[in-house]
Design a protein around this motif. Structure first.
Motif, PDB file in Angstrom:
ATOM      1  N   LYS A 113      -3.108   5.770  -0.407  1.00 24.48           N
ATOM      2  CA  LYS A 113      -4.406   5.103  -0.453  1.00 24.48           C
ATOM      3  C   LYS A 113      -4.468   4.032  -1.533  1.00 24.48           C
ATOM      4  O   LYS A 113      -5.487   3.377  -1.704  1.00 24.48           O
ATOM      5  CB  LYS A 113      -5.513   6.125  -0.713  1.00 24.48           C
TER       6      LYS A 113
ATOM      7  N   ARG B  52       0.865  -1.178   0.000  1.00 23.48           N
ATOM      8  CA  ARG B  52       0.000   0.000   0.000  1.00 23.48           C
ATOM      9  C   ARG B  52       0.901   1.226   0.000  1.00 23.48           C
ATOM     10  O   ARG B  52       1.793   1.361   0.831  1.00 23.48           O
ATOM     11  CB  ARG B  52      -0.911   0.008   1.220  1.00 23.48           C
TER      12      ARG B  52
ATOM     13  N   ARG C  14      -3.429   0.521  -3.530  1.00 24.34           N
ATOM     14  CA  ARG C  14      -2.898  -0.831  -3.405  1.00 24.34           C
ATOM     15  C   ARG C  14      -2.148  -1.136  -4.699  1.00 24.34           C
ATOM     16  O   ARG C  14      -2.704  -1.054  -5.784  1.00 24.34           O
ATOM     17  CB  ARG C  14      -4.037  -1.830  -3.197  1.00 24.34           C
TER      18      ARG C  14
END
Length: 71
Positions: free
Chosen positions: A51, A48, A53
């Motif tokens: 915000k 991560r 991934r």
């Protein structure tokens, strides 16, 4: 076959070490929901960043190399 693909990707200097998971799904031509499930079940390595991934391509390639040598 996997080894050839890994070697080809590794030779390129412009491939990213991490990639946003939706872009990764498009890149490997797999439905977004499938890659999302892979990430949720930790089938592919991710990280991560903020915000977002991201799929960890460096770790994924290392994992694939390890799997191929085990076979």
């Amino acid at each position: 076959m996997v080894d050839d693909a890994i070697t080809e990707i590794s030779k390129k200097e412009d491939w990213p070490p991490v990639m946003e998971w939706r872009a990764f799904a498009d890149w490997i031509r797999v439905d977004h929901s499938i890659v999302h499930m892979w990430l949720h079940r930790a089938y592919i390595p991710s990280i991560r960043i903020g915000k977002r991934r991201m799929v960890n391509l460096v770790q994924l390639i290392e994992d694939l190399k390890g799997q191929e040598s085990d076979e």
